[in-house]
Scaffold this motif. Structure first.
Motif, PDB file in Angstrom:
ATOM      1  N   ALA A 123     -38.154   6.530 -95.982  1.00  0.00           N
ATOM      2  CA  ALA A 123     -38.456   7.445 -97.082  1.00  0.00           C
ATOM      3  C   ALA A 123     -38.485   6.702 -98.408  1.00  0.00           C
ATOM      4  O   ALA A 123     -39.348   6.964 -99.263  1.00  0.00           O
ATOM      5  CB  ALA A 123     -37.432   8.579 -97.116  1.00  0.00           C
ATOM      6  N   LEU A 124     -37.563   5.777 -98.605  1.00  0.00           N
ATOM      7  CA  LEU A 124     -37.548   4.989 -99.833  1.00  0.00           C
ATOM      8  C   LEU A 124     -38.798   4.121 -99.937  1.00  0.00           C
ATOM      9  O   LEU A 124     -39.392   3.981-101.015  1.00  0.00           O
ATOM     10  CB  LEU A 124     -36.287   4.123 -99.884  1.00  0.00           C
ATOM     11  CG  LEU A 124     -34.961   4.867-100.051  1.00  0.00           C
ATOM     12  CD1 LEU A 124     -33.798   3.884-100.002  1.00  0.00           C
ATOM     13  CD2 LEU A 124     -34.940   5.658-101.348  1.00  0.00           C
ATOM     14  N   TYR A 127     -41.614   6.319-100.896  1.00  0.00           N
ATOM     15  CA  TYR A 127     -41.501   6.740-102.294  1.00  0.00           C
ATOM     16  C   TYR A 127     -42.015   5.649-103.235  1.00  0.00           C
ATOM     17  O   TYR A 127     -42.806   5.918-104.143  1.00  0.00           O
ATOM     18  CB  TYR A 127     -40.046   7.081-102.604  1.00  0.00           C
ATOM     19  CG  TYR A 127     -39.796   7.423-104.049  1.00  0.00           C
ATOM     20  CD1 TYR A 127     -40.083   8.694-104.539  1.00  0.00           C
ATOM     21  CD2 TYR A 127     -39.271   6.472-104.917  1.00  0.00           C
ATOM     22  CE1 TYR A 127     -39.859   9.014-105.868  1.00  0.00           C
ATOM     23  CE2 TYR A 127     -39.043   6.780-106.248  1.00  0.00           C
ATOM     24  CZ  TYR A 127     -39.336   8.050-106.720  1.00  0.00           C
ATOM     25  OH  TYR A 127     -39.111   8.342-108.036  1.00  0.00           O
ATOM     26  N   CYS A 131     -45.289   6.199-105.562  1.00  0.00           N
ATOM     27  CA  CYS A 131     -44.989   6.434-106.974  1.00  0.00           C
ATOM     28  C   CYS A 131     -45.121   5.176-107.825  1.00  0.00           C
ATOM     29  O   CYS A 131     -45.392   5.267-109.027  1.00  0.00           O
ATOM     30  CB  CYS A 131     -43.584   7.014-107.109  1.00  0.00           C
ATOM     31  SG  CYS A 131     -43.395   8.658-106.400  1.00  0.00           S
ATOM     32  N   LEU A 217     -30.943  12.423 -99.608  1.00  0.00           N
ATOM     33  CA  LEU A 217     -31.780  11.480-100.363  1.00  0.00           C
ATOM     34  C   LEU A 217     -33.232  11.522 -99.889  1.00  0.00           C
ATOM     35  O   LEU A 217     -34.158  11.382-100.689  1.00  0.00           O
ATOM     36  CB  LEU A 217     -31.214  10.068-100.227  1.00  0.00           C
ATOM     37  CG  LEU A 217     -29.800   9.867-100.804  1.00  0.00           C
ATOM     38  CD1 LEU A 217     -29.310   8.449-100.521  1.00  0.00           C
ATOM     39  CD2 LEU A 217     -29.786  10.155-102.290  1.00  0.00           C
ATOM     40  N   SER A 221     -36.459  12.469-102.255  1.00  0.00           N
ATOM     41  CA  SER A 221     -37.638  11.611-102.391  1.00  0.00           C
ATOM     42  C   SER A 221     -38.917  12.360-102.032  1.00  0.00           C
ATOM     43  O   SER A 221     -39.961  12.160-102.659  1.00  0.00           O
ATOM     44  CB  SER A 221     -37.487  10.369-101.501  1.00  0.00           C
ATOM     45  OG  SER A 221     -37.557  10.707-100.122  1.00  0.00           O
ATOM     46  N   TYR A 222     -38.849  13.252-101.029  1.00  0.00           N
ATOM     47  CA  TYR A 222     -40.034  14.006-100.639  1.00  0.00           C
ATOM     48  C   TYR A 222     -40.396  15.065-101.683  1.00  0.00           C
ATOM     49  O   TYR A 222     -41.579  15.344-101.909  1.00  0.00           O
ATOM     50  CB  TYR A 222     -39.827  14.654 -99.275  1.00  0.00           C
ATOM     51  CG  TYR A 222     -40.093  13.710 -98.120  1.00  0.00           C
ATOM     52  CD1 TYR A 222     -40.086  12.337 -98.313  1.00  0.00           C
ATOM     53  CD2 TYR A 222     -40.349  14.182 -96.840  1.00  0.00           C
ATOM     54  CE1 TYR A 222     -40.325  11.465 -97.274  1.00  0.00           C
ATOM     55  CE2 TYR A 222     -40.592  13.315 -95.781  1.00  0.00           C
ATOM     56  CZ  TYR A 222     -40.578  11.959 -96.012  1.00  0.00           C
ATOM     57  OH  TYR A 222     -40.818  11.090 -94.980  1.00  0.00           O
TER      58      TYR A 222
END
Length: 321
Positions: A123-124, A127, A131, A217, A221-222
């Protein structure tokens, strides 16, 4: 009251209500399930290893070293859990020595913890890739990914190791039957003498922390990515995997603390197997169906095999003439 004693071995019961006439069928079911998981994930590994077209930032999280972690999880958990379960239903051999049971218990929780931390890492990565596309190559380098992966492997061992420290000193009462398809903390602690409510609460709190702290977390992030409508499909696959992994697990862990969540042993075991084995089972199919590059690679492989096959058939016909 019954005097407590140490245990030299445990017996895996499996599904308590399952009738003996269905043992062979259930054994074959888990055998084919294990073979499918192994072959499917091996195929995915071959695709990523041989095809450089999928080795780009969008898939960097699935490459070495993080992709190797996923491969270990998806093959490690079934390999630790299923062989003894299959033996229990094929040959009525559910016996595990005390140390083997503790090892299985540790690895079961280790793979669960590692999976949760790897999902957070993915997920990180997603992200930062979406982004901060310009800074992504400098932030999420191979060194960064290696460091994060090593950290997850180490941290995932902490919580199973802490709970394992006290189990060898515990005294057990009653039968040595594990009311589950494998040894886990809840099933082992259920056989301990005395009031086990405190031990259940401790294991529940530990599970919530190692599972849902990363989930929090991941959700944050989502949420930050929801506004980017065009990129929704890039993390929808992981969202599906995350939902399958976390939601059933919550009900299994929370059922003893909520009277309205009545769950029989058979239902609890079925839910545990679902959230443990379904993700590695569908993982190859999800990535193959939702990833355009992988679908093109598989289509190209099939076309190559088809082009080779008619030529070989033509040669056979010529030789026959």
């Amino acid at each position: 009251s019954e005097v407590g004693r140490t245990m030299s071995a445990f017996v895996i019961v499996g599904f308590p209500s399952l009738q003996p006439e269905y043992f062979d069928i259930v054994g074959w079911f888990f055998f084919f399930l294990y073979v499918t998981i192994v072959l499917g994930n091996l195929l995915l590994v071959v695709v990523f290893a041989l095809e450089h077209s999928v080795q780009k930032p969008m898939y960097i999280i699935m490459l070495i070293p993080v992709f190797f972690s996923l491969f270990v999880i998806f093959l490690g958990f079934p390999t630790v859990a299923l062989p003894k379960l299959i033996a229990r239903y094929w040959w009525n051999d559910g016996r595990l020595s005390f140390q083997t049971c503790l090892f299985q218990r540790h690895m079961i929780h280790y793979f669960g913890s590692l999976n949760s931390l790897i999902l957070l890492t993915m997920a990180l990565d997603r992200y930062f890739a979406i982004c901060f596309p310009l800074r992504y190559p400098t932030v999420m380098t191979n060194q960064t990914m290696t460091g994060l992966t090593v950290l997850t492997w180490v941290v995932a061992h902490i919580f199973p190791s802490v709970s394992s420290y006290h189990i060898p000193t515990m005294l057990f009462c009653g039968l040595n039957k594990i009311m589950n398809v494998f040894c886990d903390t809840r099933s082992v602690v259920a056989l301990v003498c005395g009031d086990i409510s405190r031990k259940h609460m401790q294991s529940f709190a530990t599970a919530l922390f190692i599972l849902y702290a990363p989930l929090s977390l991941i959700v944050i992030s989502y949420i930050a990515l929801i506004g980017l409508v065009k990129t929704f499909s890039t993390f929808a696959t992981q969202g599906c995997i995350i939902s399958i992994y976390y939601i059933p697990r919550f009900f299994v862990y929370a059922a003893p603390f909520f009277p309205s969540l009545t769950m029989t042993p058979d239902k609890r075991i079925a839910a545990t197997l679902f959230y443990s084995l379904f993700p590695p089972l569908i993982n190859p199919f999800i990535y193959c169906l939702r990833t355009k590059e992988i679908k093109q690679i598989l289509r190209r492989w099939i076309q190559k095999r088809k082009s080779i096959f008619p030529k070989s058939m033509t040669l056979v016909k010529i030789e026959e003439k």
